[in-house]
Scaffold this motif. Structure first.
Motif, PDB file in Angstrom:
ATOM      1  N   LEU A  36      31.152  54.189  68.939  1.00 15.09           N
ATOM      2  CA  LEU A  36      32.422  53.595  69.335  1.00 15.09           C
ATOM      3  C   LEU A  36      33.080  52.850  68.180  1.00 15.09           C
ATOM      4  N   TRP A  37      32.284  52.352  67.270  1.00 14.31           N
ATOM      5  CA  TRP A  37      32.793  51.499  66.201  1.00 14.31           C
ATOM      6  C   TRP A  37      32.939  52.202  64.856  1.00 14.31           C
ATOM      7  N   ILE A  38      32.156  53.276  64.628  1.00 18.91           N
ATOM      8  CA  ILE A  38      32.060  53.862  63.294  1.00 18.91           C
ATOM      9  C   ILE A  38      32.312  55.363  63.356  1.00 18.91           C
ATOM     10  N   ASN A  39      33.128  55.877  62.453  1.00 20.64           N
ATOM     11  CA  ASN A  39      33.260  57.320  62.299  1.00 20.64           C
ATOM     12  C   ASN A  39      31.989  57.878  61.655  1.00 20.64           C
ATOM     13  N   ARG A  40      31.610  59.090  62.063  1.00 17.16           N
ATOM     14  CA  ARG A  40      30.389  59.710  61.531  1.00 17.16           C
ATOM     15  C   ARG A  40      29.193  58.789  61.731  1.00 17.16           C
ATOM     16  N   ALA A  41      29.038  58.316  62.953  1.00 16.86           N
ATOM     17  CA  ALA A  41      27.981  57.340  63.239  1.00 16.86           C
ATOM     18  C   ALA A  41      26.586  57.925  63.110  1.00 16.86           C
ATOM     19  N   MET A  42      26.448  59.245  63.124  1.00 23.51           N
ATOM     20  CA  MET A  42      25.127  59.858  63.046  1.00 23.51           C
ATOM     21  C   MET A  42      24.375  59.415  61.790  1.00 23.51           C
ATOM     22  N   ILE A  43      25.078  59.266  60.674  1.00 20.64           N
ATOM     23  CA  ILE A  43      24.431  58.826  59.436  1.00 20.64           C
ATOM     24  C   ILE A  43      23.822  57.442  59.629  1.00 20.64           C
ATOM     25  N   VAL A  44      24.580  56.550  60.256  1.00 22.09           N
ATOM     26  CA  VAL A  44      24.093  55.186  60.509  1.00 22.09           C
ATOM     27  C   VAL A  44      22.915  55.229  61.478  1.00 22.09           C
ATOM     28  N   ASP A  45      23.008  56.072  62.507  1.00 18.94           N
ATOM     29  CA  ASP A  45      21.915  56.208  63.482  1.00 18.94           C
ATOM     30  C   ASP A  45      20.609  56.594  62.790  1.00 18.94           C
ATOM     31  N   LEU A  46      20.675  57.593  61.927  1.00 16.43           N
ATOM     32  CA  LEU A  46      19.464  58.094  61.277  1.00 16.43           C
ATOM     33  C   LEU A  46      18.916  57.087  60.276  1.00 16.43           C
ATOM     34  N   LEU A  47      19.807  56.397  59.561  1.00 14.56           N
ATOM     35  CA  LEU A  47      19.347  55.359  58.647  1.00 14.56           C
ATOM     36  C   LEU A  47      18.667  54.228  59.406  1.00 14.56           C
ATOM     37  N   PHE A  48      19.215  53.884  60.553  1.00 12.92           N
ATOM     38  CA  PHE A  48      18.599  52.841  61.372  1.00 12.92           C
ATOM     39  C   PHE A  48      17.244  53.295  61.885  1.00 12.92           C
TER      40      PHE A  48
END
Length: 256
Positions: free
Chosen positions: A157-169
């Motif tokens: 909801l907050w970030i474009n291309r959130a998948m990258i952030v998801d995987l880094l997390f």
């Protein structure tokens, strides 16, 4: 009634055969890896082998599944330019996103349960159902699926291309924080999931111990794990519903 229909429709979308086949192949691969691990570490007790494999493989699959299914909650609709049709339905936006989040959490929990059962079968063989640690993990799989879906949906909801952030997390933050000194481990979802599952903290060294989050010997009570993650899921779900209801989301023109 409408919520049940929305959850069912989302589940059918999330578990299309072409998606399920890929996950089943991955779960079968976990079975082979667990068999090899058990063969190479024959001196390790079955309980210790399962706990390390569970932390190292099954919980990572949980995080991966949550990251992928969370994109289906909203991001895929934006990328595929179907978001306009979706939000113009005569249903409150909050009901739409909460229903899809629930469906994603259910799909994640089912897949993770199958993975945990498969690893238990590889380690305990014919006695896999007597593995008490698997039954403890079931509670944690359910709560973990809900917690990660809520978090990753908020990211989308907050970030474009959130998948990258998801995987880094999932594969960076959750691995590092569990092994850090001090109280920083308390801002890791995985730390609370281990508490709910009542996993023993071995403080084991080495690369596998680090990846499994076992270097730390800190302990969180199971009741604390339930309370912290329960509050997080409730508050995070409300925040996601409110945010989606009060912000505009349009098809992404740069999506391929």
């Amino acid at each position: 009634m409408i919520q049940g229909f929305l959850v069912g429709a989302a589940l059918r979308q999330f578990t299309r055969p072409q998606r399920v086949v890929g996950w089943l192949i991955l779960i079968a691969a976990l079975f082979g890896i667990a068999l090899l691990f058990r063969f190479v570490n024959g001196e390790m007790s079955r309980e210790d082998a399962y706990n390390q494999l569970s932390s190292l493989l099954v919980y990572r699959l949980l995080m991966l599944a949550a990251a992928l299914f969370s994109t289906a909650v909203l991001t895929q609709e934006i990328d595929q330019k179907t978001i306009v049709y979706w939000v113009t339905r005569p249903v409150p936006r909050s009901s739409l996103i909460l229903s899809r989040m629930l469906a994603a959490a259910i799909a994640t929990a089912v897949l993770t349960t199958l993975a945990g059962m498969t690893v238990s079968l590889a380690v305990f063989q014919g006695q896999f159902l007597s593995n008490e640690f698997f039954w403890r993990d079931l509670k944690s799989f359910a709560m973990g699926s809900a917690a990660y879906i809520v978090l990753f949906t908020l990211f989308s909801l907050w970030i474009n291309r959130a998948m990258i952030v998801d995987l880094l997390f999932a594969f960076g933050w959750e691995s590092m924080v569990a092994n850090m000194a001090g109280n920083i481990y308390k801002i890791s979802i995985f730390s609370y999931l281990k508490a709910i599952a009542e996993k023993p903290n071995s403080g084991s060294a080495g690369a596998l111990g680090a990846l499994a989050g076992e270097r730390s010997i800190e302990h969180i009570a199971a009741s604390t794990g339930w309370i912290v993650l329960g509050v997080f899921v409730v508050v995070g779900s409300w925040l996601a519903a409110w945010w989606f209801s009060t912000h505009s989301y349009l098809p992404r023109e740069d999506a391929e």
